[in-house]
Every structure is written in structure tokens, then in C-alpha cells.
Design an enzyme around this catalytic site. Structure first.
Site, PDB file in Angstrom:
ATOM      1  N   GLY A 148      18.097 -35.062  28.878  1.00  0.00           N
ATOM      2  CA  GLY A 148      16.851 -35.792  29.055  1.00  0.00           C
ATOM      3  C   GLY A 148      16.568 -36.653  27.834  1.00  0.00           C
ATOM      4  O   GLY A 148      17.099 -36.428  26.749  1.00  0.00           O
ATOM      5  N   CYS A 149      15.707 -37.654  28.012  1.00  0.00           N
ATOM      6  CA  CYS A 149      15.419 -38.574  26.909  1.00  0.00           C
ATOM      7  C   CYS A 149      14.648 -37.882  25.792  1.00  0.00           C
ATOM      8  O   CYS A 149      15.013 -37.996  24.613  1.00  0.00           O
ATOM      9  CB  CYS A 149      14.665 -39.791  27.427  1.00  0.00           C
ATOM     10  SG  CYS A 149      13.203 -39.405  28.435  1.00  0.00           S
ATOM     11  N   PHE A 150      13.584 -37.159  26.135  1.00  0.00           N
ATOM     12  CA  PHE A 150      12.845 -36.432  25.100  1.00  0.00           C
ATOM     13  C   PHE A 150      13.719 -35.398  24.386  1.00  0.00           C
ATOM     14  O   PHE A 150      13.702 -35.323  23.150  1.00  0.00           O
ATOM     15  CB  PHE A 150      11.622 -35.738  25.702  1.00  0.00           C
ATOM     16  CG  PHE A 150      10.478 -36.651  26.036  1.00  0.00           C
ATOM     17  CD1 PHE A 150       9.918 -37.484  25.077  1.00  0.00           C
ATOM     18  CD2 PHE A 150       9.937 -36.668  27.319  1.00  0.00           C
ATOM     19  CE1 PHE A 150       8.845 -38.323  25.387  1.00  0.00           C
ATOM     20  CE2 PHE A 150       8.872 -37.490  27.633  1.00  0.00           C
ATOM     21  CZ  PHE A 150       8.323 -38.326  26.673  1.00  0.00           C
ATOM     22  N   THR A 152      16.831 -35.420  23.785  1.00  0.00           N
ATOM     23  CA  THR A 152      17.768 -36.079  22.881  1.00  0.00           C
ATOM     24  C   THR A 152      17.116 -36.336  21.527  1.00  0.00           C
ATOM     25  O   THR A 152      17.654 -35.960  20.474  1.00  0.00           O
ATOM     26  CB  THR A 152      18.271 -37.397  23.486  1.00  0.00           C
ATOM     27  OG1 THR A 152      19.015 -37.124  24.683  1.00  0.00           O
ATOM     28  CG2 THR A 152      19.167 -38.144  22.512  1.00  0.00           C
TER      29      THR A 152
END
Length: 341
Positions: A148-150, A152
Site C-alpha cells: 500500500g502507499c501509506f 511504503t
């Protein structure tokens, strides 16, 4: 040279995959899929790709059965990937999944936070696609679960501290994200008047990326993660502030040396010893910039990370994973300079 396909190529992550792959010398994009846009030329859906010779004969299809390539990117909604990925794996096609469907070894955690009944993990080598921590597993994987972006931005911000066991278990993350993280379909939450000149906290204690961050950091040491996201009036980027507490007396220079040693071979991690990372430095790039490193009188150590949520937080990291899986130069197609200002 390998052939790849993108399942669900109309959204932001699909568009970003196409943008980045347009400069990749080892990849031919063979198929792109969409139910709604079937038969349309790629330029009609993504006008910013007009004039790219590599895509002059690329049209959307909805026939998944005819796809026979080396690798498939599934840029599909959560819950949709698990319906199609097992078939691709059975056909011997490697897959990088950009949804959350295969990020958890413990399916019950997925079902708890995503509110979706999982169909079960596939019989394949699955790797969590954070190269800085799992490069060996990614290289050998048949299926890579793109992070997921968060997670990362959060995981990379504190991984060296957790590994060295120099902070208390409790870690608090505060992240500000651009609106593109919500996807291409407009909602009341992402409506311009509701976002502009505003900061909107949401799911302040229950965001589904919290267990993903925690389970990965627990592979390095004992942690208890608290995470709160905020929607900011920007298009791209995630700026994360990590609040940690030191368990021993270390100064700022000691902390920076720990980070520089931990990430010394990581081309996409940039450590800033003086400057505080800014989103415009990473916009359009696969870099994760890390800085801050300030300690207050209560032994609170604050770390800042910045990523582009659509690149290092999604499509760029997926391509980095592909490069590892197929033995390409890890920088291929990704070594871009940020759009600053």
C-alpha cells in the site's frame, strides 16, 4: 525483452504504469484491459500518452482468456484481483498485484479490515513487494503483492530504528496524502470544494493500512503501530511524520549513520541529513526521501518521509519489483528527476 499486460488500465495506477513503461527498454505492453473502454485506443482514455510510438497499436480489450504474456499487473479494486489472479498463476504467468488482496499471510486480518471474504491464497511463491526489505523473496516470486502507499512511506521511515531496537515499541505515524490516492472515480470526499483549502483526517484509528504497516515492521522487531491519515489539497504525494521514542542516548549524527548504513545500497532511498523532505522533490519519481532526524528533550525522535503515492507508492514500485523478478537493472524505466517546483 518481456511482454506484459495491465488488467484494469483505465485508473490512475494503470495510467502511471503506462507512463513509466513507455521509457522501459526491456518491456512491450501487449494488452490493456477494461470492460467499459473495450475497443478504444489507449490515447482515447489516456490523452497524455498521445504520440508515444510504443503504444500506437495498443487498444483496450476485455478478453482475459487470450492474454499470454510473461507478466501481468493487476491494477484492480480490492476483492477483484483474487477472482482472476489464481487463473493467471495456473497458466504460468507471473503477477504483480496492486490491490490489497495478497498483502496478508493471515487472511483473517484482510477480512477484518477490508470487509471482504477472501477466496484463499494461491499455491505459489508470494512476496511482499517492498524491495528494500524483501528483494530476495521478490526475485523468486511468482506473485508479488505490491505494498500500500501509506505502508511504503511509513515502513521505510522507521525500518532501521526497529531493526536496531533503539526505539520503544510504540510508533505513531501521521500521514498527509494527495487526492489521487482515492482513485479516479470522484466522490463527495474528493469533490474539489470539500478538499480545497482544507485538511481532512479520516479513519483516524481504523485505517486498513495500519495492520499492514505493523505486520511488516514486526518482522524486524517488536512494535505497536498507531496510524492516522489526512487528505490534503494536493494531487500527488504522501508526507509521513513518524514519532518514535529512543530507549538509549543517541545523538542526531548517530541516527543518520544508522540510516545511511541500512540504506547504503538502495538507489531509490535518499537520506537528507540537513534538509526536511518535500513532496515536490519526489513528485513523478520512485524515490523515497527520508529526513528530519530531530530529537526533543523527551527523547522523541521524529522522522519524515516523502513519496509519490502513484509511483513509489504504487506503479513505480510495481515496476521496480518487475525489474527484480526478471533480472533487469532495478533503475530501468524509473530513474526520473522530480517535478520541482
Amino acid at each position: 525483452m518481456i511482454e506484459v499486460s495491465i488488467i484494469g488500465a483505465t485508473g490512475y495506477t494503470g495510467a502511471e504504469l503506462l507512463r513509466l513503461l513507455s521509457n522501459h527498454r526491456e518491456v512491450e505492453v501487449k494488452y490493456i484491459t477494461s470492460r467499459k473502454e473495450e475497443g478504444k485506443h489507449v490515447f482515447k482514455v489516456h490523452p497524455h500518452l498521445k504520440g508515444i510510438k510504443k503504444y500506437e497499436n495498443l487498444y483496450f480489450t476485455n478478453d482475459l482468456d487470450k492474454i499470454d504474456v510473461d507478466l501481468i499487473f493487476t491494477a484492480t479494486p480490492h476483492g477483484a484481483s483474487m477472482e482472476i489472479v489464481p487463473d493467471f498463476i495456473e497458466r504460468g504467468i507471473k503477477v504483480i498485484d496492486l490491490s490489497g488482496d495478497y498483502r496478508f499471510e493471515d487472511i483473517s486480518l484482510y477480512e477484518k479490515y477490508y470487509k471482504i471474504k477472501h477466496k484463499g491464497l494461491v499455491d505459489a511463491k508470494i512476496a511482499y513487494g517492498l524491495p528494500e526489505l524483501h528483494r530476495k523473496e521478490i526475485k523468486e516470486a511468482q506473485l508479488v503483492a505490491n505494498p500500500g502507499c501509506f505502508p511504503t512511506g511509513c515502513i521505510l521511515a522507521v525500518a532501521p530504528l526497529v531493526k536496531e531496537k533503539i526505539i520503544e515499541e510504540r510508533i505513531i505515524f501521521d500521514s498527509k496524502t494527495g487526492v489521487s490516492g482515492a482513485g479516479i472515480n470522484p466522490t463527495e470526499t474528493t469533490h474539489f470544494p470539500n478538499v480545497n483549502e482544507n485538511i481532512n483526517p479520516y479513519k483516524i484509528t481504523t485505517h486498513r493500512h495500519t495492520p499492514e504497516i505493523e505486520k511488516e515492521l514486526k518482522k524486524l522487531g517488536n512494535v505497536k503501530v498507531s496510524f492516522t491519515p489526512h487528505l490534503a489539497p494536493i494531487t500527488r504525494g504522501i508526507l509521513t511524520t513518524a514519532h518514535t521514542f529512543l530507549v538509549e542516548n543517541l545523538d542526531r549524527e548517530d541516527i543518520i549513520k544508522i540510516y545511511e548504513k541500512f540504506y547504503k545500497d538502495e538507489i531509490f532511498i535518499r537520506i537528507f541529513s540537513e534538509e526536511i523532505p518535500k513532496l515536490t522533490w519526489v513528485r513523478g519519481t520512485n524515490f523515497c526521501d527520508i529526513g528530519g532526524f530531530e530529537i526533543d528533550e523527551h527523547n522523541r525522535l521524529v522522522i519524515i518521509s516523502a513519496i509519490d503515492n502513484l509511483v513509489k507508492g504504487a506503479s513505480g514500485q510495481a515496476i521496480q519489483n518487475m525489474n527484480i523478478m526478471f533480472g533487469f537493472d532495478e533503475k530501468e524505466g524509473l530513474f526520473n528527476v522530480g517535478l520541482h517546483p
